[in-house]
Motif scaffolding. Structure first.
Motif, PDB file in Angstrom:
ATOM      1  N   UNK A   1       2.713   8.905  -6.220  1.00  0.00           N
ATOM      2  CA  UNK A   1       1.644   9.849  -6.442  1.00  0.00           C
ATOM      3  C   UNK A   1       2.207  11.216  -6.865  1.00  0.00           C
ATOM      4  N   UNK A   2       3.307  11.637  -6.237  1.00  0.00           N
ATOM      5  CA  UNK A   2       3.907  12.910  -6.623  1.00  0.00           C
ATOM      6  C   UNK A   2       4.353  12.893  -8.079  1.00  0.00           C
ATOM      7  N   UNK A   3       4.901  11.769  -8.523  1.00  0.00           N
ATOM      8  CA  UNK A   3       5.347  11.669  -9.918  1.00  0.00           C
ATOM      9  C   UNK A   3       4.176  11.830 -10.884  1.00  0.00           C
ATOM     10  N   UNK A  80      -5.297  14.401   0.761  1.00  0.00           N
ATOM     11  CA  UNK A  80      -6.408  13.573   0.298  1.00  0.00           C
ATOM     12  C   UNK A  80      -6.458  13.521  -1.217  1.00  0.00           C
ATOM     13  N   UNK A  81      -7.616  13.930  -1.782  1.00  0.00           N
ATOM     14  CA  UNK A  81      -7.778  13.891  -3.236  1.00  0.00           C
ATOM     15  C   UNK A  81      -7.480  15.241  -3.888  1.00  0.00           C
ATOM     16  N   UNK A 113      -4.696  20.581  -8.207  1.00  0.00           N
ATOM     17  CA  UNK A 113      -5.207  19.399  -8.882  1.00  0.00           C
ATOM     18  C   UNK A 113      -6.190  18.665  -7.993  1.00  0.00           C
ATOM     19  N   UNK A 114      -7.092  17.935  -8.647  1.00  0.00           N
ATOM     20  CA  UNK A 114      -8.037  17.084  -7.953  1.00  0.00           C
ATOM     21  C   UNK A 114      -7.904  15.683  -8.530  1.00  0.00           C
ATOM     22  N   UNK A 120      -5.247  12.404 -11.915  1.00  0.00           N
ATOM     23  CA  UNK A 120      -5.111  13.782 -11.453  1.00  0.00           C
ATOM     24  C   UNK A 120      -5.443  14.753 -12.579  1.00  0.00           C
ATOM     25  N   UNK A 121      -6.227  15.793 -12.261  1.00  0.00           N
ATOM     26  CA  UNK A 121      -6.612  16.810 -13.235  1.00  0.00           C
ATOM     27  C   UNK A 121      -6.414  18.194 -12.612  1.00  0.00           C
ATOM     28  N   UNK A 122      -5.932  19.117 -13.421  1.00  0.00           N
ATOM     29  CA  UNK A 122      -5.720  20.500 -12.975  1.00  0.00           C
ATOM     30  C   UNK A 122      -7.054  21.234 -13.001  1.00  0.00           C
ATOM     31  N   UNK A 123      -7.408  21.847 -11.872  1.00  0.00           N
ATOM     32  CA  UNK A 123      -8.634  22.654 -11.845  1.00  0.00           C
ATOM     33  C   UNK A 123      -8.356  24.124 -11.518  1.00  0.00           C
TER      34      UNK A 123
END
Length: 137
Positions: A1-3, A80-81, A113-114, A120-123
């Motif tokens: 997930x980190x990658x 979490x998310x 990110x969310x 994953x998307x940067x918000x």
């Protein structure tokens, strides 16, 4: 997930450098909070991601022949998310106007990110400027 999170963060700079604006846009949520106050003053802003990318496209295309963003030393925290990715950066810019030369900027980013159905998307993106060399636009 980190990658996956690091990949998203890296894509912002790399795709902007390659002027692949759609690929750059794809890593953002529809609305993004941007914070460049350490460099420009003012207040953080909330913008439509399409407007953000169109602004970058116009600025970079009209101002620089080439740019290169190096982003690394990522530290990722996942809850979490949601996730936060802290990174160092160095951004080198070569002006169209050769009299201005270059502008290199360094510091660190904090990307929030969310996790969405698309990944994953940067918000939120906060840039903290710590040094620069050359002519600021």
């Amino acid at each position: 997930m980190q990658a996956e999170i690091i990949d998203v963060v890296n894509r912002i700079g790399l795709m902007a450098d390659r002027r692949d604006w759609q690929a750059c846009r794809d890593v953002f949520s529809d609305h993004v909070e941007t914070d460049y106050t350490s460099l420009n003053g003012g207040q953080p802003t909330s913008v439509n991601a399409d407007d953000l990318i169109n602004g970058w496209k116009a600025f970079f295309t009209q101002t620089f022949t080439t740019i290169q963003h190096l982003i690394g030393s990522h530290v990722v925290t996942i809850t979490g998310d949601r996730a936060i990715c802290l990174s160092n950066f160095q951004a080198h810019h070569v002006y169209l106007d050769t009299q201005k030369g270059t502008w290199t900027l360094g510091g660190f980013y904090e990307h929030t990110l969310v996790h969405t159905a698309e990944g994953w998307r940067v918000n939120r993106m906060k840039m903290t400027w710590t040094w620069e060399q050359g002519t600021r636009p």
